[in-house]
Design a protein around this motif. Structure first.
Motif, PDB file in Angstrom:
ATOM      1  N   MET A   1       1.032  -1.441  -0.085  1.00  0.00           N
ATOM      2  CA  MET A   1      -0.257   0.094   0.223  1.00  0.00           C
ATOM      3  C   MET A   1       0.463   1.200  -0.045  1.00  0.00           C
ATOM      4  N   ARG A   2       1.763   1.591   0.572  1.00  0.00           N
ATOM      5  CA  ARG A   2       3.134   2.473   0.959  1.00  0.00           C
ATOM      6  C   ARG A   2       4.020   2.176  -0.097  1.00  0.00           C
ATOM      7  N   GLY A   3       4.037   1.398  -0.891  1.00  0.00           N
ATOM      8  CA  GLY A   3       4.536   1.977  -2.517  1.00  0.00           C
ATOM      9  C   GLY A   3       3.436   1.461  -3.719  1.00  0.00           C
TER      10      GLY A   3
ATOM     11  N   ASP B   1      -9.073   4.855  -2.489  1.00  0.00           N
ATOM     12  CA  ASP B   1     -10.181   4.452  -1.843  1.00  0.00           C
ATOM     13  C   ASP B   1      -9.732   3.277  -0.759  1.00  0.00           C
ATOM     14  N   GLU B   2     -10.257   3.727   0.461  1.00  0.00           N
ATOM     15  CA  GLU B   2      -9.523   2.270   0.626  1.00  0.00           C
ATOM     16  C   GLU B   2      -8.401   1.994   1.391  1.00  0.00           C
ATOM     17  N   PRO B   3      -6.930   3.499   1.466  1.00  0.00           N
ATOM     18  CA  PRO B   3      -6.061   3.293   1.456  1.00  0.00           C
ATOM     19  C   PRO B   3      -5.377   2.805   2.807  1.00  0.00           C
ATOM     20  N   THR B   4      -6.298   1.905   4.015  1.00  0.00           N
ATOM     21  CA  THR B   4      -5.340   1.840   4.770  1.00  0.00           C
ATOM     22  C   THR B   4      -6.879   1.081   5.418  1.00  0.00           C
TER      23      THR B   4
ATOM     24  N   LYS C   1      -0.596   2.169   9.560  1.00  0.00           N
ATOM     25  CA  LYS C   1      -1.703   2.971   9.460  1.00  0.00           C
ATOM     26  C   LYS C   1      -1.220   4.658   9.841  1.00  0.00           C
ATOM     27  N   SER C   2      -0.621   4.663  10.920  1.00  0.00           N
ATOM     28  CA  SER C   2      -0.159   5.963  11.532  1.00  0.00           C
ATOM     29  C   SER C   2       0.777   5.941  10.712  1.00  0.00           C
ATOM     30  N   ARG C   3       1.999   5.918   9.664  1.00  0.00           N
ATOM     31  CA  ARG C   3       3.030   5.732   8.856  1.00  0.00           C
ATOM     32  C   ARG C   3       2.726   6.910   7.317  1.00  0.00           C
ATOM     33  N   VAL C   4       0.738   6.261   7.001  1.00  0.00           N
ATOM     34  CA  VAL C   4       0.363   6.645   5.872  1.00  0.00           C
ATOM     35  C   VAL C   4       0.118   7.650   6.401  1.00  0.00           C
TER      36      VAL C   4
ATOM     37  N   THR D   1     -11.198   7.255  12.055  1.00  0.00           N
ATOM     38  CA  THR D   1      -9.472   7.072  13.030  1.00  0.00           C
ATOM     39  C   THR D   1      -9.418   8.256  11.818  1.00  0.00           C
ATOM     40  N   ASP D   2      -9.302   7.193  10.745  1.00  0.00           N
ATOM     41  CA  ASP D   2      -8.583   8.111   9.308  1.00  0.00           C
ATOM     42  C   ASP D   2      -8.921   9.808   8.788  1.00  0.00           C
ATOM     43  N   ILE D   3     -10.107   9.666   8.836  1.00  0.00           N
ATOM     44  CA  ILE D   3     -10.689  11.105   9.175  1.00  0.00           C
ATOM     45  C   ILE D   3     -10.410  12.281  10.047  1.00  0.00           C
ATOM     46  N   GLU D   4     -11.044  11.358  11.071  1.00  0.00           N
ATOM     47  CA  GLU D   4     -10.229  12.438  12.248  1.00  0.00           C
ATOM     48  C   GLU D   4      -8.979  12.870  12.103  1.00  0.00           C
TER      49      GLU D   4
END
Length: 343
Positions: A170-172, A188-191, A199-202, A225-228
């Motif tokens: 995903m990071r790639g 679109d749903e990256p995590t 997740k934290s790194r992204v 949490t992504d949104i927040e």
């Protein structure tokens, strides 16, 4: 107000579905995946685009990228109509020139699919992106170095994509989508499926990207949490219609959402029912669950519990998006009993 980079006006997408109803009979019916959506996204905004499965999120993204043709309405991205039909109507060199103009200005990451070459090392996938987009050499080296550093890809560049974990891939993928400096990034749903560290790194990388490059981000996710942590604005789509457009606090207030304070005590104790602003939900041995309004701060509750009870650990769990949406539009009855990540 900023300059609109994405503009949708009454956007619609209808699919024809065929269903077998007998031995030799098939029934055709229309499914309206996107139903008259209108909104604008200003340059430099980070916007969450959320909703339950089947709400129309991915369909919207595919129309914005030109993968799908709208059934009705209008849309423009960076001044370009990305729909295939518009490219065919273009008198500026035909569909391929319009498609190229659009591709140079957007980046796309689909969490369920990869744009990387499966059997090639990550480095070779990036070299192919370099050639495909005709990125100037200096700019390519600079962007690659920045992505490798911020996404911690240094040890992965010579690893074939098929050998990468989901989080590494995903990071790639995110790096590949950004090598050509797109103005708009669709995620679109990256995590999805990532561990906490990934997740934290992204999320950290996306914040840095938006702050330093002003990249406009449209993010679809099931993880609040992504949104927040990333978005100042959130849009909710349900059954193909835009139901809410505002900040996250307003969303929770509209949906009467609740967060869950999970309290781990040193021993089994009677229910914690004397903390103002919290509601006891259930106990599982020494672990107790307390619900409180999503718009309220958790700090006073944490302080009250820590002062009165033998506390070992605690955490705050966000309500899942489906529960918030159901409460917003009358689809839920009784109290919220399921929160994101709860057993």
């Amino acid at each position: 107000m900023g300059v609109p980079l994405i503009e949708l006006d009454g956007l619609e997408k209808t699919f024809t579905v065929r269903r077998k109803t007998g031995l030799l009979r098939r029934e055709r019916r229309e499914v309206r995946a996107v139903d008259g959506i209108s909104f604008t996204v200003d340059r430099g905004e980070m916007v969450g685009y959320i909703g339950p499965n089947g709400a129309g999120k991915s369909t919207t993204i595919k129309m914005l990228t030109g993968i799908l043709t709208p059934s009705g309405g209008r849309l423009r991205v960076a001044g370009i109509d990305p729909s295939p039909s518009a490219r065919l109507r273009s008198n500026r060199g035909g569909p391929y020139r319009e498609r190229t103009r659009l591709a140079r200005r957007i980046g796309v990451v689909f969490g369920q699919r990869t744009t990387l070459w499966w059997d090639l090392p990550l480095r070779d996938s990036y070299r192919l992106v370099h050639r495909m987009y005709r990125i100037p050499d200096d700019r390519y080296r600079e962007n690659l170095a920045r992505c490798v550093d911020l996404l911690d890809l240094g040890d992965l560049l010579d690893v074939p994509v098929r050998q990468l974990s989901l989080g590494q891939r995903m990071r790639g993928d995110i790096a590949a989508a950004l090598l050509h400096d797109p103005e708009v990034l669709y995620l679109d749903e990256p995590t999805i499926g990532l561990d906490v560290v990934s997740k934290s790194r992204v999320r950290g990388f996306l914040r840095e990207l938006n702050a330093t490059r002003g990249t406009t981000v449209l993010l679809t996710t099931h993880d609040l949490t992504d949104i927040e942590q990333l978005c100042s604005r959130v849009m909710v789509i349900d059954h193909g219609r835009l139901m809410y457009d505002g900040d996250l606090t307003g969303l929770h207030e509209a949906g009467d959402g609740e967060r869950m304070l999970v309290v781990d005590l040193a021993r089994d104790l009677p229910p914690i029912e004397d903390v103002p602003g919290a509601r006891f939900v259930r106990a599982e041995g020494p672990r107790q669950y307390l619900a409180f309004p999503a718009a309220a701060s958790a700090a006073p509750l944490v302080a009250a519990v820590a002062a009165a009870y033998p506390l070992v650990d605690l955490s705050v769990r966000e309500p899942d998006i489906e529960s918030v949406i159901a409460k917003m539009y009358g689809g839920a009855s009784g109290e919220l009993t399921r929160s994101a990540g709860s057993p």
